[in-house]
Scaffold this active site. Structure first.
Site, mmCIF file in Angstrom:
data_model
loop_
_atom_site.group_PDB
_atom_site.id
_atom_site.type_symbol
_atom_site.label_atom_id
_atom_site.label_comp_id
_atom_site.label_asym_id
_atom_site.label_seq_id
_atom_site.Cartn_x
_atom_site.Cartn_y
_atom_site.Cartn_z
ATOM 1 N N GLY A 11 17.808 -2.250 -9.312
ATOM 2 C CA GLY A 11 17.105 -1.646 -8.168
ATOM 3 C C GLY A 11 17.906 -1.829 -6.876
ATOM 4 O O GLY A 11 18.487 -2.886 -6.659
ATOM 5 N N ARG A 21 30.418 -3.254 2.345
ATOM 6 C CA ARG A 21 31.342 -3.176 3.486
ATOM 7 C C ARG A 21 32.127 -4.480 3.654
ATOM 8 O O ARG A 21 33.346 -4.474 3.847
ATOM 9 C CB ARG A 21 30.530 -2.868 4.748
ATOM 10 C CG ARG A 21 31.296 -2.924 6.060
ATOM 11 C CD ARG A 21 30.332 -2.560 7.182
ATOM 12 N NE ARG A 21 30.948 -2.626 8.492
ATOM 13 C CZ ARG A 21 30.960 -3.709 9.253
ATOM 14 N NH1 ARG A 21 30.430 -4.847 8.798
ATOM 15 N NH2 ARG A 21 31.516 -3.682 10.450
ATOM 16 N N ARG A 72 20.635 1.704 -13.917
ATOM 17 C CA ARG A 72 20.399 0.763 -15.008
ATOM 18 C C ARG A 72 21.122 1.371 -16.203
ATOM 19 O O ARG A 72 20.907 2.532 -16.528
ATOM 20 C CB ARG A 72 18.904 0.590 -15.238
ATOM 21 C CG ARG A 72 18.232 -0.004 -13.998
ATOM 22 C CD ARG A 72 16.830 -0.514 -14.269
ATOM 23 N NE ARG A 72 16.344 -1.270 -13.121
ATOM 24 C CZ ARG A 72 15.487 -0.800 -12.197
ATOM 25 N NH1 ARG A 72 15.019 0.422 -12.296
ATOM 26 N NH2 ARG A 72 15.094 -1.551 -11.197
ATOM 27 N N ASP A 103 19.196 -10.512 -11.771
ATOM 28 C CA ASP A 103 19.498 -11.310 -12.973
ATOM 29 C C ASP A 103 20.114 -10.485 -14.112
ATOM 30 O O ASP A 103 21.043 -10.934 -14.772
ATOM 31 C CB ASP A 103 18.211 -11.966 -13.504
ATOM 32 C CG ASP A 103 17.867 -13.237 -12.741
ATOM 33 O OD1 ASP A 103 18.721 -13.737 -11.979
ATOM 34 O OD2 ASP A 103 16.741 -13.724 -12.894
ATOM 35 N N SER A 105 21.834 -7.761 -13.925
ATOM 36 C CA SER A 105 23.209 -7.418 -13.548
ATOM 37 C C SER A 105 24.126 -8.623 -13.727
ATOM 38 O O SER A 105 25.299 -8.475 -14.098
ATOM 39 C CB SER A 105 23.249 -6.949 -12.093
ATOM 40 O OG SER A 105 22.337 -5.894 -11.916
ATOM 41 N N THR A 125 18.285 -7.941 -4.239
ATOM 42 C CA THR A 125 16.978 -7.455 -4.702
ATOM 43 C C THR A 125 15.932 -7.785 -3.647
ATOM 44 O O THR A 125 15.985 -8.855 -3.038
ATOM 45 C CB THR A 125 16.549 -8.081 -6.050
ATOM 46 O OG1 THR A 125 15.148 -7.818 -6.252
ATOM 47 C CG2 THR A 125 16.748 -9.584 -6.104
ATOM 48 N N ASP A 127 12.995 -8.578 -4.268
ATOM 49 C CA ASP A 127 11.970 -9.461 -4.835
ATOM 50 C C ASP A 127 12.165 -10.948 -4.542
ATOM 51 O O ASP A 127 11.239 -11.732 -4.718
ATOM 52 C CB ASP A 127 11.913 -9.289 -6.368
ATOM 53 C CG ASP A 127 11.680 -7.849 -6.795
ATOM 54 O OD1 ASP A 127 11.010 -7.117 -6.051
ATOM 55 O OD2 ASP A 127 12.159 -7.460 -7.873
ATOM 56 N N ASP A 129 13.616 -12.984 -6.366
ATOM 57 C CA ASP A 129 13.246 -13.664 -7.619
ATOM 58 C C ASP A 129 14.458 -14.208 -8.373
ATOM 59 O O ASP A 129 14.438 -14.323 -9.590
ATOM 60 C CB ASP A 129 12.441 -12.704 -8.510
ATOM 61 C CG ASP A 129 13.227 -11.460 -8.881
ATOM 62 O OD1 ASP A 129 14.313 -11.227 -8.307
ATOM 63 O OD2 ASP A 129 12.772 -10.704 -9.757
ATOM 64 N N ARG A 171 7.968 -7.436 -8.545
ATOM 65 C CA ARG A 171 8.064 -7.573 -10.008
ATOM 66 C C ARG A 171 7.207 -8.753 -10.460
ATOM 67 O O ARG A 171 6.036 -8.793 -10.113
ATOM 68 C CB ARG A 171 9.527 -7.738 -10.430
ATOM 69 C CG ARG A 171 9.754 -7.275 -11.852
ATOM 70 C CD ARG A 171 11.186 -7.168 -12.208
ATOM 71 N NE ARG A 171 11.806 -5.968 -11.670
ATOM 72 C CZ ARG A 171 12.920 -5.422 -12.121
ATOM 73 N NH1 ARG A 171 13.559 -5.986 -13.118
ATOM 74 N NH2 ARG A 171 13.407 -4.331 -11.603
#
Ligand code: ADP
Ligand code: F6P
Length: 320
Positions: A11, A21, A72, A103, A105, A125, A127, A129, A171
């Protein structure tokens, strides 16, 4: 290391562009060649890459999303896909890759590192998380976007004496919900990490009503087991207060990154190039106590993150 690549995977998150960059500019300044890889591991397998110059990353730091696209890529989970990616790296002379994602990735980055292409992961991300880091690129922007949206919803809930039940992303993690909930004065915050009881919440609302409170906001993390619609229906049934459900959705993933996301992304991007320059790979970069640090990818993936119960308790104690 002479030639590296950059990709974004999973995501997207605001601040990914700032990281791209920083990686490109740092590596070019150190005399390396840099390739942008489009659409994550899919672009690596198909060879959808372009050579980056200093100007390739101009005018992107203020933009949400990722200018090199993301994807994905199921093929990359299998040996055949990994071998295709490795062959493409060898063809291009890519010795190292900075992988910006979550995670999943990083699992791919570990697999590729084990096959000789050194990868460094950056946590990207909304999240927050990822266990090895207290901060992920995109988290601050997403929280501020959610906070703004909930403030708007509160205006109309107040005007109609209603209860608004607002679902935020995250998530399986409740970090966005907890922080936006506190910042918006939510009556309750429902997260996957902590059990909740709607009867208790309804009781608290009715007690607050006696004290003169006329409207309510409940922030719900998408990871809880019940739907937000169902929570709103149950709250209305239990309290008699008219309730509405809102799912914020992908609005939280877009938009111009905050200062914090831009700065942390720049620091992490620069740090990743430091590692690759020294020939160090199979690492994930993180932030611990405001310091940029790095971990072995397997070690990072096996870590557990504690949910901040102290903050959760404060949220409950100061809300009515
Ligand atoms: P995130 O990185 O945000 O957690 P995903 O879980 O969707 O997102 O993972 C992103 C991509 O990483 C996947 O599409 C796949 O290409 C790669 N990936 C995920 N899990 C693995 C795995 N176990 N082995 C190799 N690659 C993986
Ligand atoms: O991981 C980021 C995230 O936005 C989660 O909060 C959410 O559950 C998921 O991605 C949604 O992913 P998709 O891109 O498949 O809609």
């Amino acid at each position: 290391m002479k030639t590296i690549g950059i990709l974004t995977s999973g995501g997207d998150a605001p601040g990914m562009n700032a990281a791209v960059r920083a990686v490109a500019r740092t590596a070019l300044n150190r005399g390396m060649e840099v390739y942008g890889i489009r659409r994550g591991y899919c672009g690596l397998i198909s060879g959808d890459v372009f050579k980056m110059e200093q100007r390739s990353v101009s005018g992107i730091i203020q933009r949400g999303g990722t200018c090199i696209y993301t994807a994905r890529c199921p093929e990359f989970r299998h040996e055949e896909g990994l071998q295709k990616a490795k062959a493409k790296c060898e063809e291009l002379g890519l010795e190292g890759i900075v992988v910006i994602g979550g995670d999943g990735s990083f699992r791919g980055a570990a697999d590729l590192s084990a096959r000789g292409i050194l990868c460094v992961g950056l946590p990207g991300t909304i999240d927050n998380d990822i266990s090895c880091t207290q901060y992920t690129i995109g988290y601050d922007t997403a929280m501020n976007t959610a906070r703004e949206m909930i403030d708007r919803i509160t205006d109309t809930a107040q005007s109609h004496d209603r209860c608004s039940v607002v679902e935020v992303m995250g998530r399986g993690a409740g970090y966005i919900a907890l922080n936006t909930g506190i910042s918006c004065g939510a009556t309750a915050v429902l997260v996957p990490e902590v059990e909740y009881n709607l009867d208790d919440i309804a009781k608290k609302m009715l007690q607050s009503k006696v004290l003169g409170k006329t409207h309510f906001v409940i922030v719900v993390s998408e990871g809880i087991k019940e739907s937000t619609e169902s929570i709103a229906t149950q709250i209305q049934e239990k309290t008699g207060i008219e309730s509405r459900a809102t799912i914020l959705g992908h609005v939280q993933r877009g938009g111009s990154p905050t200062v914090r996301d831009r700065v942390v992304a720049s620091q992490m991007g620069s740090y990743a190039v430091d590692l690759l320059e020294q020939g160090i790979g199979n690492r994930v970069v993180g932030m611990v106590d405001n310091k940029i640090v790095d971990f072995d990818i397997q070690e990072a993936l096996s870590m557990k993150k504690e949910f901040p119960m102290d903050l959760y308790n404060i949220a409950n104690e100061i809300s009515i």
